[in-house]
Design a protein around this motif. Structure first.
Motif, PDB file in Angstrom:
ATOM      1  N   VAL A   1       0.849  -1.202   0.000  1.00  0.00           N
ATOM      2  CA  VAL A   1       0.000   0.000   0.000  1.00  0.00           C
ATOM      3  C   VAL A   1       0.879   1.246   0.000  1.00  0.00           C
ATOM      4  O   VAL A   1       2.050   1.198   0.409  1.00  0.00           O
ATOM      5  CB  VAL A   1      -0.947   0.025   1.220  1.00  0.00           C
ATOM      6  CG1 VAL A   1      -1.913  -1.151   1.183  1.00  0.00           C
ATOM      7  CG2 VAL A   1      -0.168   0.024   2.537  1.00  0.00           C
ATOM      8  N   PRO A   2       0.331   2.378  -0.411  1.00  0.00           N
ATOM      9  CA  PRO A   2       1.117   3.614  -0.388  1.00  0.00           C
ATOM     10  C   PRO A   2       1.507   4.055   1.019  1.00  0.00           C
ATOM     11  O   PRO A   2       2.630   4.477   1.261  1.00  0.00           O
ATOM     12  CB  PRO A   2       0.186   4.630  -1.049  1.00  0.00           C
ATOM     13  CG  PRO A   2      -0.688   3.807  -1.939  1.00  0.00           C
ATOM     14  CD  PRO A   2      -0.925   2.546  -1.175  1.00  0.00           C
ATOM     15  N   GLN A   3       0.551   3.963   1.982  1.00  0.00           N
ATOM     16  CA  GLN A   3       0.853   4.457   3.322  1.00  0.00           C
ATOM     17  C   GLN A   3      -0.150   3.896   4.320  1.00  0.00           C
ATOM     18  O   GLN A   3      -1.369   4.089   4.183  1.00  0.00           O
ATOM     19  CB  GLN A   3       0.808   5.989   3.342  1.00  0.00           C
ATOM     20  CG  GLN A   3       1.368   6.611   4.596  1.00  0.00           C
ATOM     21  CD  GLN A   3       1.402   8.121   4.499  1.00  0.00           C
ATOM     22  OE1 GLN A   3       0.470   8.739   4.025  1.00  0.00           O
ATOM     23  NE2 GLN A   3       2.488   8.721   4.970  1.00  0.00           N
ATOM     24  N   ILE A   4       0.348   3.229   5.351  1.00  0.00           N
ATOM     25  CA  ILE A   4      -0.538   2.651   6.364  1.00  0.00           C
ATOM     26  C   ILE A   4      -1.245   3.745   7.153  1.00  0.00           C
ATOM     27  O   ILE A   4      -2.381   3.565   7.608  1.00  0.00           O
ATOM     28  CB  ILE A   4       0.264   1.730   7.309  1.00  0.00           C
ATOM     29  CG1 ILE A   4       0.827   0.535   6.535  1.00  0.00           C
ATOM     30  CG2 ILE A   4      -0.604   1.232   8.459  1.00  0.00           C
ATOM     31  CD1 ILE A   4       1.772  -0.332   7.348  1.00  0.00           C
ATOM     32  N   ALA A   5      -0.594   4.901   7.336  1.00  0.00           N
ATOM     33  CA  ALA A   5      -1.189   5.984   8.119  1.00  0.00           C
ATOM     34  C   ALA A   5      -2.434   6.563   7.450  1.00  0.00           C
ATOM     35  O   ALA A   5      -3.251   7.222   8.113  1.00  0.00           O
ATOM     36  CB  ALA A   5      -0.158   7.085   8.350  1.00  0.00           C
TER      37      ALA A   5
ATOM     38  N   PRO B   1     -16.094   2.229   1.253  1.00  0.00           N
ATOM     39  CA  PRO B   1     -16.188   1.024   2.086  1.00  0.00           C
ATOM     40  C   PRO B   1     -14.842   0.309   2.158  1.00  0.00           C
ATOM     41  O   PRO B   1     -14.659  -0.793   1.620  1.00  0.00           O
ATOM     42  CB  PRO B   1     -17.246   0.192   1.353  1.00  0.00           C
ATOM     43  CG  PRO B   1     -17.067   0.561  -0.095  1.00  0.00           C
ATOM     44  CD  PRO B   1     -16.682   2.026  -0.091  1.00  0.00           C
ATOM     45  N   ALA B   2     -13.886   0.941   2.838  1.00  0.00           N
ATOM     46  CA  ALA B   2     -12.498   0.476   2.806  1.00  0.00           C
ATOM     47  C   ALA B   2     -12.344  -0.940   3.347  1.00  0.00           C
ATOM     48  O   ALA B   2     -11.660  -1.774   2.743  1.00  0.00           O
ATOM     49  CB  ALA B   2     -11.619   1.446   3.598  1.00  0.00           C
ATOM     50  N   GLN B   3     -12.966  -1.218   4.495  1.00  0.00           N
ATOM     51  CA  GLN B   3     -12.807  -2.550   5.079  1.00  0.00           C
ATOM     52  C   GLN B   3     -13.398  -3.621   4.170  1.00  0.00           C
ATOM     53  O   GLN B   3     -12.815  -4.689   3.983  1.00  0.00           O
ATOM     54  CB  GLN B   3     -13.467  -2.609   6.457  1.00  0.00           C
ATOM     55  CG  GLN B   3     -13.230  -3.941   7.168  1.00  0.00           C
ATOM     56  CD  GLN B   3     -13.422  -3.851   8.667  1.00  0.00           C
ATOM     57  OE1 GLN B   3     -13.202  -2.817   9.268  1.00  0.00           O
ATOM     58  NE2 GLN B   3     -13.834  -4.942   9.278  1.00  0.00           N
ATOM     59  N   GLU B   4     -14.562  -3.313   3.583  1.00  0.00           N
ATOM     60  CA  GLU B   4     -15.201  -4.269   2.679  1.00  0.00           C
ATOM     61  C   GLU B   4     -14.367  -4.479   1.418  1.00  0.00           C
ATOM     62  O   GLU B   4     -14.296  -5.601   0.884  1.00  0.00           O
ATOM     63  CB  GLU B   4     -16.611  -3.784   2.312  1.00  0.00           C
ATOM     64  CG  GLU B   4     -17.599  -3.802   3.458  1.00  0.00           C
ATOM     65  CD  GLU B   4     -17.521  -2.563   4.351  1.00  0.00           C
ATOM     66  OE1 GLU B   4     -16.599  -1.726   4.151  1.00  0.00           O
ATOM     67  OE2 GLU B   4     -18.364  -2.441   5.247  1.00  0.00           O
ATOM     68  N   ILE B   5     -13.726  -3.415   0.926  1.00  0.00           N
ATOM     69  CA  ILE B   5     -12.841  -3.545  -0.235  1.00  0.00           C
ATOM     70  C   ILE B   5     -11.681  -4.485   0.110  1.00  0.00           C
ATOM     71  O   ILE B   5     -11.321  -5.372  -0.676  1.00  0.00           O
ATOM     72  CB  ILE B   5     -12.319  -2.171  -0.684  1.00  0.00           C
ATOM     73  CG1 ILE B   5     -13.449  -1.385  -1.375  1.00  0.00           C
ATOM     74  CG2 ILE B   5     -11.116  -2.299  -1.621  1.00  0.00           C
ATOM     75  CD1 ILE B   5     -13.103   0.053  -1.703  1.00  0.00           C
ATOM     76  N   GLY B   6     -11.100  -4.309   1.297  1.00  0.00           N
ATOM     77  CA  GLY B   6     -10.019  -5.191   1.727  1.00  0.00           C
ATOM     78  C   GLY B   6     -10.469  -6.633   1.847  1.00  0.00           C
ATOM     79  O   GLY B   6      -9.762  -7.557   1.411  1.00  0.00           O
TER      80      GLY B   6
ATOM     81  N   SER C   1      -5.483   1.812   6.217  1.00  0.00           N
ATOM     82  CA  SER C   1      -5.486   1.109   7.497  1.00  0.00           C
ATOM     83  C   SER C   1      -6.777   0.312   7.665  1.00  0.00           C
ATOM     84  O   SER C   1      -6.762  -0.822   8.165  1.00  0.00           O
ATOM     85  CB  SER C   1      -5.310   2.093   8.660  1.00  0.00           C
ATOM     86  OG  SER C   1      -6.375   3.013   8.731  1.00  0.00           O
ATOM     87  N   GLN C   2      -7.900   0.870   7.215  1.00  0.00           N
ATOM     88  CA  GLN C   2      -9.168   0.148   7.289  1.00  0.00           C
ATOM     89  C   GLN C   2      -9.198  -1.024   6.307  1.00  0.00           C
ATOM     90  O   GLN C   2      -9.697  -2.107   6.626  1.00  0.00           O
ATOM     91  CB  GLN C   2     -10.332   1.103   7.020  1.00  0.00           C
ATOM     92  CG  GLN C   2     -10.523   2.143   8.109  1.00  0.00           C
ATOM     93  CD  GLN C   2     -11.471   3.256   7.709  1.00  0.00           C
ATOM     94  OE1 GLN C   2     -12.389   3.057   6.922  1.00  0.00           O
ATOM     95  NE2 GLN C   2     -11.250   4.447   8.245  1.00  0.00           N
TER      96      GLN C   2
END
Length: 344
Positions: free
Chosen positions: A68-72, A295-300, A77-78
């Protein structure tokens, strides 16, 4: 007590070890009834796969690389939370790499992941990545790869994204409905997929409401520190100046709000503000920030599920495809309608 093994499960259920192994991997070659029997028995005995033993066999490391580009970044992060939840439940562990928006680091991360013999990669492109030959090489070598969020249309792989066009269209439409007509768009590098999709949604909404597109109202950022203020200053120097700002990232939203407050420009009475952001503190800002939430968590989760399917070949291949998840417009005080937008 010794840990339960595949041989133990096979002996108890009078099945071959290969059948049990495939059932635990949810392979399409095994009947649903046999899978159910194996899964239930394994769960009852608290069976967990041994990733070290699997990697020593040379068949699988039971490891997924996430680049990923950046965890922060709140979105990533999600997304990682979603990836890890799926991976853990399926007996995989996750190795996380950051590119820090660097193409060179992305290439190095990919090479490092491959050297660690990961079973597959989940990747979101850096803001500097316009050449994806390093990823095409991976695909040609048969490495399972799923792209998410920032993707590359020229690669024939599974891609999981948010509906960036729809989110930008809804955001711009909302601002137009509140009476704004000079809507500035602060966005990120132009060659990124998410930039193009959000700009297209912004333009489509303007066209729908009969407002001409003005390229002077669009500014491209680079994820640099404190870059929003000079962009805001440039836009406010226009005649007439913007009456709304629609930004494409958390950093740009906060920088824009700070620049407007520094100038003493009231939000939303003089200028409205709305942003793509997954920040969980958007409602705590002054004023509370209107957002397009992905929906970041759902994308992950979905990206991890698709990657594991590729690794385990549990379903017959239907070919790569793009999965698009809807965004959500959350209207707060920063884009509240005003009776008459103040002129300056």
């Amino acid at each position: 007590m010794d840990p339960v093994t595949i041989k133990d499960i096979a002996h108890a259920l009078n099945l071959s070890t290969s059948t049990v192994s495939r059932a635990l991997r949810d392979s399409y070659e095994i009947s649903p009834e046999t899978k159910r029997l194996v899964m239930e028995y394994a769960e009852r005995l608290n069976y967990r796969p041994n990733p070290i033993a699997l990697s020593l066999k040379g068949s699988s490391s039971k490891a997924l690389a996430v680049i990923v580009p950046q965890i922060a970044n709140n979105f990533f992060s999600q997304a990682i939370n979603g990836i890890e939840a799926i991976a853990y439940n399926r007996g995989y562990h996750v190795i996380i790499f950051q590119t820090h928006e660097s193409y060179e680091r992305e290439v190095a991360n990919v090479q490092q992941a491959v050297s660690r013999r990961v079973d597959g990669l989940l990747l979101s492109l850096s803001s500097e990545t316009s050449d994806v030959k390093h990823l095409q090489t991976l695909i040609d070598q048969g490495m399972p790869l799923v792209l998410f969020d920032r993707v590359a249309g020229e690669l024939d792989v599974t891609q999981v994204v948010a509906d960036n066009f729809g989110g930008a269209y809804a955001a711009t439409s909302h601002l137009l409905q509140t009476g704004r007509r000079r809507i500035a768009h602060l966005t990120i590098p132009p060659y990124l997929s998410i930039t193009q999709e959000r700009l297209a949604g912004y333009r489509a909404a303007l066209e729908q409401y009969g407002v001409p597109y003005d390229e002077n109202l669009v500014r491209y950022g680079t994820f640099g520190p404190d870059e929003a203020q000079p962009l805001v200053d440039e836009l406010l120097a226009l005649s007439p100046p913007p009456d709304a700002f629609f930004t494409a990232s958390d950093r740009l939203a906060l920088g824009c709000l700070g620049a407007l407050q520094k100038r003493g420009i009231g939000v939303p009475d003089q200028v409205a503000l709305l942003s793509f952001t997954n920040s969980q503190s958007a409602h705590l800002l002054n004023p509370p920030l209107s957002t397009v939430t992905q929906p970041a968590q759902e994308i992950g989760q979905l990206a991890a599920e698709r990657l594991i399917e590729l690794i385990e070949r549990k379903r017959k291949s239907t070919g790569p495809n793009t999965m698009k998840l809807p965004t959500t417009l959350v209207v707060r005080e920063s884009s509240r309608p005003v009776a008459k937008v103040a002129s300056r």
